[in-house]
Design a protein around this motif. Sequence first.
Motif, PDB file in Angstrom:
ATOM      1  N   VAL A  54      41.989  16.292  52.899  1.00 54.94           N
ATOM      2  CA  VAL A  54      40.805  17.274  53.201  1.00 54.94           C
ATOM      3  C   VAL A  54      40.368  17.929  51.536  1.00 54.94           C
ATOM      4  O   VAL A  54      41.230  18.586  51.021  1.00 54.94           O
ATOM      5  N   VAL A  55      39.086  17.521  51.197  1.00 48.36           N
ATOM      6  CA  VAL A  55      38.465  17.947  49.699  1.00 48.36           C
ATOM      7  C   VAL A  55      37.754  19.231  50.284  1.00 48.36           C
ATOM      8  O   VAL A  55      36.535  18.917  50.819  1.00 48.36           O
ATOM      9  N   THR A  56      37.859  20.554  49.907  1.00 44.41           N
ATOM     10  CA  THR A  56      37.385  21.467  50.579  1.00 44.41           C
ATOM     11  C   THR A  56      37.276  22.456  49.150  1.00 44.41           C
ATOM     12  O   THR A  56      38.147  22.676  48.369  1.00 44.41           O
ATOM     13  N   GLY A  57      36.105  23.240  49.202  1.00 46.26           N
ATOM     14  CA  GLY A  57      35.762  23.930  48.042  1.00 46.26           C
ATOM     15  C   GLY A  57      34.255  24.369  47.932  1.00 46.26           C
ATOM     16  O   GLY A  57      33.443  23.649  48.635  1.00 46.26           O
ATOM     17  N   PRO A  58      33.845  25.234  47.067  1.00 48.27           N
ATOM     18  CA  PRO A  58      32.612  25.545  46.713  1.00 48.27           C
ATOM     19  C   PRO A  58      31.676  24.243  46.329  1.00 48.27           C
ATOM     20  O   PRO A  58      32.166  23.335  45.608  1.00 48.27           O
ATOM     21  N   CYS A  59      30.440  24.247  46.796  1.00 48.74           N
ATOM     22  CA  CYS A  59      29.543  23.166  46.366  1.00 48.74           C
ATOM     23  C   CYS A  59      29.615  23.217  44.774  1.00 48.74           C
ATOM     24  O   CYS A  59      29.544  22.091  44.253  1.00 48.74           O
ATOM     25  N   SER A  60      29.614  24.380  43.940  1.00 51.83           N
ATOM     26  CA  SER A  60      29.749  24.318  42.608  1.00 51.83           C
ATOM     27  C   SER A  60      30.303  25.674  42.162  1.00 51.83           C
ATOM     28  O   SER A  60      30.430  26.656  42.910  1.00 51.83           O
ATOM     29  N   VAL A  61      30.973  25.482  41.044  1.00 45.20           N
ATOM     30  CA  VAL A  61      31.788  26.771  40.666  1.00 45.20           C
ATOM     31  C   VAL A  61      30.615  27.471  39.669  1.00 45.20           C
ATOM     32  O   VAL A  61      30.293  26.865  38.685  1.00 45.20           O
ATOM     33  N   HIS A  62      30.375  28.726  39.787  1.00 46.11           N
ATOM     34  CA  HIS A  62      29.382  29.513  38.969  1.00 46.11           C
ATOM     35  C   HIS A  62      30.413  30.720  38.585  1.00 46.11           C
ATOM     36  O   HIS A  62      29.953  31.544  37.535  1.00 46.11           O
ATOM     37  N   ASP A  63      31.257  30.981  39.370  1.00 46.52           N
ATOM     38  CA  ASP A  63      32.104  32.307  38.920  1.00 46.52           C
ATOM     39  C   ASP A  63      33.456  31.999  38.869  1.00 46.52           C
ATOM     40  O   ASP A  63      34.182  31.715  40.057  1.00 46.52           O
ATOM     41  N   ALA A  64      34.315  32.132  37.853  1.00 51.74           N
ATOM     42  CA  ALA A  64      35.816  31.760  37.851  1.00 51.74           C
ATOM     43  C   ALA A  64      36.492  32.545  38.556  1.00 51.74           C
ATOM     44  O   ALA A  64      37.450  31.951  39.272  1.00 51.74           O
ATOM     45  N   ASP A  65      36.359  33.798  38.565  1.00 45.65           N
ATOM     46  CA  ASP A  65      37.230  34.729  39.303  1.00 45.65           C
ATOM     47  C   ASP A  65      36.921  34.282  40.702  1.00 45.65           C
ATOM     48  O   ASP A  65      38.032  34.464  41.568  1.00 45.65           O
TER      49      ASP A  65
END
Length: 356
Positions: A54-65
């Motif tokens: 299962v590969v899950t996470g934001p569409c893209s990273v814009h905020d490292a925190d």
Amino acid sequence: MRPVNPRIAAVEPLLTPAELRATVPVSDLATQTLLSSRHEISRVLDGTDDRLLVVTGPCSVHDADACLTYAERLAHLAEEVSDTLLLVMRVYVEKPRTRLGWKGLVSDPHLNGSHDVNEGLRLSRELLTKVLELGLPTGCEFLDPTVARYLSDLVSWGAIGARTVQSQTHRALTSGLEMPVGMKNTTTGAVGDAIDAIVCASQGHVFPGIDDDGLASVIETSGNPDCHIVLRGGAEGPNYGPLDVARTLDALGGAGLPKRLVIDASHGNSGKDHERQPVVVAEVARRIAAGEGGIAGLMVESFLASGRQDLVLGETEQLTFGQSVTDACVGWDRTTRMVAQLADAVTAGRAANVAA
């Protein structure tokens, strides 16, 4: 006198891969997670390990925190379901754009149009390292072959997108990557080009590139045996249904490839409506629970907050923490429910297969 190209506005020195690696050292813990997760993902994809990827996470990273907050939660969740699921976190630091728009953390890390690529590479490498240190495998889409030289050594699972799967450059790049790589079907929904890409990337290639010292070099690869297809739907509609899956598995078998695939619950399979991702997951979970084979994994676009928000370059103070600035994502609460549903489906599927 050499002619001047009036269409090149500026040229700025770029750190070499070796210089960047010296700036952002990789801990033993991150290295251990990286190597073990690549091996585990390969085993899931070839069916040796009967868990579901299962590969899950934001569409893209814009905020490292925000990304690390999500990663911390996902690491705890991954541990809870580790008997049935292998969770990989999307850490997408490059973004393809259909026309124009923000191109990702590598290209514009300050979100203001300054395009500080050296800082973007540093931040991306630092972020990937921190996610690995949490014990989480990392997933990235590879867009620029030069960027891959800087970051690929910290990626557990890679993707080649629907717009680049036909590119010979990306097929050759993939042939030298050290991790399993998913080839997405094209935006039309056709799977033939992705299957061609898998076959092509499995073989060795020779192409120009750069080495770790940034020198122009001739790169020779030996081929990547861990490539697989990702069904993401297309212009003609979704392709995660049982008939589409069966046809794709047959096409893979006809090409002499393993009959295993990954389904993307987003993009064309959800009609680009993040609220439909749980519908896709529920349907696939039902089929896995009934014993359907060939489905090795799923992809989900997920972040802390549901939906998306517009990004105005240089005006980031009002951005909602943990909400996507590219494609809309499902929120964290719904993510946990989908993960639990998939974990239960794998348990039920194991029982169904034993009974059969």
